[in-house]
Enzyme design. Structure first.
Site, PDB file in Angstrom:
ATOM      1  N   GLN A   3       4.882   9.138   7.333  1.00  0.00           N
ATOM      2  CA  GLN A   3       3.978  10.027   6.603  1.00  0.00           C
ATOM      3  C   GLN A   3       4.429  11.474   6.743  1.00  0.00           C
ATOM      4  OE1 GLN A   3       0.076   9.092   8.096  1.00  0.00           O
ATOM      5  NE2 GLN A   3      -0.016   7.156   6.968  1.00  0.00           N
ATOM      6  N   LYS A   5       0.838  -1.207   0.000  1.00  0.00           N
ATOM      7  CA  LYS A   5       0.000   0.000   0.000  1.00  0.00           C
ATOM      8  C   LYS A   5       0.871   1.255   0.000  1.00  0.00           C
ATOM      9  CE  LYS A   5      -3.004   0.644   3.516  1.00  0.00           C
ATOM     10  NZ  LYS A   5      -2.932   1.984   4.147  1.00  0.00           N
ATOM     11  N   SER A   6       1.877   1.285   0.860  1.00  0.00           N
ATOM     12  CA  SER A   6       2.728   2.488   0.936  1.00  0.00           C
ATOM     13  C   SER A   6       3.403   2.756  -0.403  1.00  0.00           C
ATOM     14  CB  SER A   6       3.816   2.285   1.994  1.00  0.00           C
ATOM     15  OG  SER A   6       3.248   2.216   3.266  1.00  0.00           O
ATOM     16  N   ARG A  37       2.872   5.944  -3.302  1.00  0.00           N
ATOM     17  CA  ARG A  37       4.013   6.764  -3.723  1.00  0.00           C
ATOM     18  C   ARG A  37       4.238   6.656  -5.232  1.00  0.00           C
ATOM     19  NH1 ARG A  37       4.256   5.581   1.563  1.00  0.00           N
ATOM     20  NH2 ARG A  37       5.579   6.809   2.971  1.00  0.00           N
ATOM     21  N   ASP A  94       2.094  -1.201  11.852  1.00  0.00           N
ATOM     22  CA  ASP A  94       0.739  -1.617  11.454  1.00  0.00           C
ATOM     23  C   ASP A  94       0.446  -3.066  11.823  1.00  0.00           C
ATOM     24  OD1 ASP A  94       0.209   0.883  10.418  1.00  0.00           O
ATOM     25  OD2 ASP A  94       0.930   0.367   8.416  1.00  0.00           O
ATOM     26  N   GLY A 128      -5.188   7.863   5.612  1.00  0.00           N
ATOM     27  CA  GLY A 128      -4.292   8.851   6.213  1.00  0.00           C
ATOM     28  C   GLY A 128      -3.050   9.069   5.367  1.00  0.00           C
TER      29      GLY A 128
HETATM   30  C1  S3P Z   1       2.661   4.789   6.283  1.00  0.00           C
HETATM   31  C2  S3P Z   1       3.246   5.138   7.470  1.00  0.00           C
HETATM   32  C3  S3P Z   1       2.738   4.698   8.784  1.00  0.00           C
HETATM   33  C4  S3P Z   1       1.766   3.538   8.661  1.00  0.00           C
HETATM   34  C5  S3P Z   1       0.774   3.754   7.558  1.00  0.00           C
HETATM   35  C6  S3P Z   1       1.482   3.915   6.223  1.00  0.00           C
HETATM   36  C7  S3P Z   1       3.252   5.290   5.029  1.00  0.00           C
HETATM   37  O1  S3P Z   1       2.039   5.770   9.389  1.00  0.00           O
HETATM   38  O2  S3P Z   1       1.106   3.341   9.886  1.00  0.00           O
HETATM   39  O3  S3P Z   1      -0.133   2.678   7.473  1.00  0.00           O
HETATM   40  O4  S3P Z   1       2.903   4.765   3.952  1.00  0.00           O
HETATM   41  O5  S3P Z   1       4.054   6.218   5.088  1.00  0.00           O
HETATM   42  P1  S3P Z   1       2.783   6.865  10.319  1.00  0.00           P
HETATM   43  O6  S3P Z   1       3.630   7.706   9.465  1.00  0.00           O
HETATM   44  O7  S3P Z   1       1.643   7.651  10.925  1.00  0.00           O
HETATM   45  O8  S3P Z   1       3.530   6.070  11.334  1.00  0.00           O
END
Ligand code: S3P
Length: 466
Positions: free
Chosen positions: A200, A52-53, A57, A350, A125
């Site tokens: 993030q 997902k991350s 990106r 996570d 988020g």
């Molecule tokens: C993510 C960073 C993490 C993670 C989120 C995805 C990212 O959050 O919990 O599911 O893709 O950069 P945080 O930056 O709030 O730790």
């Protein structure tokens, strides 16, 4: 605009103003409850969806290049689709060609257009915070809205550094969505030491730095996932990462063009986590999970489960899309409770909900601490998992910053429910795993959130259990 005099305006007043004219246009469907029952051992081979991350990106950076970026293995979950829609709303062409294969024609660094309507970020988020970074150094205004979960999550952590770079914000109480921001052109380069370990926040500042004259610096006292840095380098950004005095210092020089790329997204270790844990817990399991991303900034759960006694083999280690990847062979093994080292938390942030399930079945007690960040995820994951596991018959104590769980020593949990998932996909999937190792099954109040990150989760669970 007072570009150099950022302001975070009076929250309540603005929240009311935004709510009247920019309600999220959300299709509401009723919750879909389901009882997850014990099933046979998990065997055979599966592939989990793309990371997902990395998927977020790839879409964002593709939208900031001129020319075609092609992505294979893209996660087609709701969160990533929200990012795709947002990039389209800001002028990029983002097209799905076939399963997981997408083509992006971007607008170039600094070329994003002002979205005509509020951008609905759904539950995501990551989409919201990273895009706030992208918009911060464009001369455009954007409004972000989200679902009930996202609308409670703190955006102050990105508003703060991006305000220093010159962006202006109007947000709800405490810096929440709905939020309107005005980017600043030219933005001001900053040096920012992360006050919370957050990839993030780091990524938001680095993405803002792409269209900011001079050098934008982020200092990370605790390393977090480094997909942004890896991918920025791959796209040709002028980026440098150094370790100094135990800290990571990341510098990006703005103004460089990004070059379109071909990206193969590896399988998501956070999605694999549910199957790694399930195969560890269910007797007789012997499961191969192919193509799992094993970036060290993400691999904490594997380390932790191994310390508890899990039998996880990494086979055919290789590199995919600039990321370390392997196939995982997981065989059932009894687990022993452990004291979880809080310094490992960012590399498995996570995965705690599913680790708590593993702990509930282990021999002895598992203690976790230093996990206050879990309270501001898609739900308050400490409270949600304490309540959910208790409803399933586990013995759990909740403290301010962690859970203490007394395991059953391998005996199934009694089961029960319905457990409240609070619009949080990872609570739903973790408790589905708990259902597999229970006597009566575990009922989840709502399985819809699973589609945000792992639309095929239930099909794959059935497949592995046959
Ligand atoms: C993510 C960073 C993490 C993670 C989120 C995805 C990212 O959050 O919990 O599911 O893709 O950069 P945080 O930056 O709030 O730790």
């Amino acid at each position: 605009m007072g570009a150099q005099s950022p302001s975070i305006k009076s929250a309540a007043r603005l929240a009311i103003g935004l709510c009247r004219c920019q309600k999220p246009r959300r299709v509401t469907s009723p919750p879909v409850p389901r009882r997850f029952l014990p099933q046979g051992p998990l065997t055979g081979r599966i592939r989990v969806p793309g990371d997902k991350s990395i998927s977020h990106r790839a879409l964002m950076l593709g939208a900031l290049t001129v020319g075609e970026t092609r992505v294979t293995g893209l996660l087609e979950g709701e969160d990533v689709l929200a990012t795709a829609a947002a990039m389209r709303a800001m002028g990029a062409s983002v097209e799905r060609e076939s399963d997981g294969t997408w083509s992006i024609h971007g607008v170039g660094v600094g070329g994003l257009l002002q979205p005509r309507q509020a951008v609905d970020m759904g539950n995501s988020g990551t989409s919201t915070r990273l895009l706030m970074g992208v918009v911060a150094s464009h001369g455009i205004t954007a409004t972000f809205t989200g679902d009930a979960s996202l609308s409670q999550r703190p955006m102050g952590r990105v508003i703060e550094p991006l305000s220093r770079m010159g962006a202006c914000f109007e947000a709800g109480p405490g810096g929440t969505l709905p939020l309107t921001m005005r980017g600043c052109l030219p933005a001001v380069p900053i040096e920012y030491r992360l006050p919370v370990a957050s990839a993030q926040v780091k990524s938001a500042v680095l993405l803002a730095g792409l269209n900011t004259p001079g050098v934008t610096t982020v200092i990370e006292p605790v390393p977090t996932r480094d997909h942004s840095e890896r991918m920025l380098r791959g796209f040709g950004a002028d980026i440098e990462v150094k370790e100094t005095g135990g800290e990571r210092v990341i510098r990006v020089r703005g103004g460089a063009d990004l070059a379109p790329q071909t990206i193969d997204v590896p399988g998501d270790p956070s999605s694999a986590a549910f199957f790694v844990t399930a195969a560890t817990l269910v007797e007789g399991s012997d499961l191969k999970i192919e193509n799992v991303g094993l970036n060290p900034t993400r691999a904490g759960l594997v380390t932790m489960l191994r310390q508890m006694g899990a039998d996880i083999e990494a086979l055919d280690a290789r590199e995919v899309g600039g990321e370390p990847v392997a196939d995982l062979r997981v065989r059932h093994a009894p687990l022993t409770g452990i004291e979880v080292d809080p310094s490992l938390a960012p590399s498995m942030i996570d995965e705690f909900p599913v680790l708590f399930v593993a702990a509930a079945l282990a021999q002895g007690t598992t203690r976790t601490s230093g996990l206050e960040e879990l309270r501001v995820k898609e739900s308050d994951r400490l409270a949600a998992m304490a309540a959910a596991l208790t409803a399933a018959g586990a013995r759990v104590e909740e403290s301010e910053d962690g859970l203490v769980i007394a395991g059953t020593g391998g005996e199934p949990l009694p089961g029960g429910g319905p457990v409240a998932t609070h619009l949080d996909h990872r609570i739903a999937m973790s408790m589905a795993v708990a259902g597999l190792v229970s006597t009566d099954g575990v009922e989840i109040d709502d399985t819809r959130p699973i589609a945000t990150s792992f639309p095929d989760f239930m099909a794959l669970l059935e497949q592995a259990g046959q």
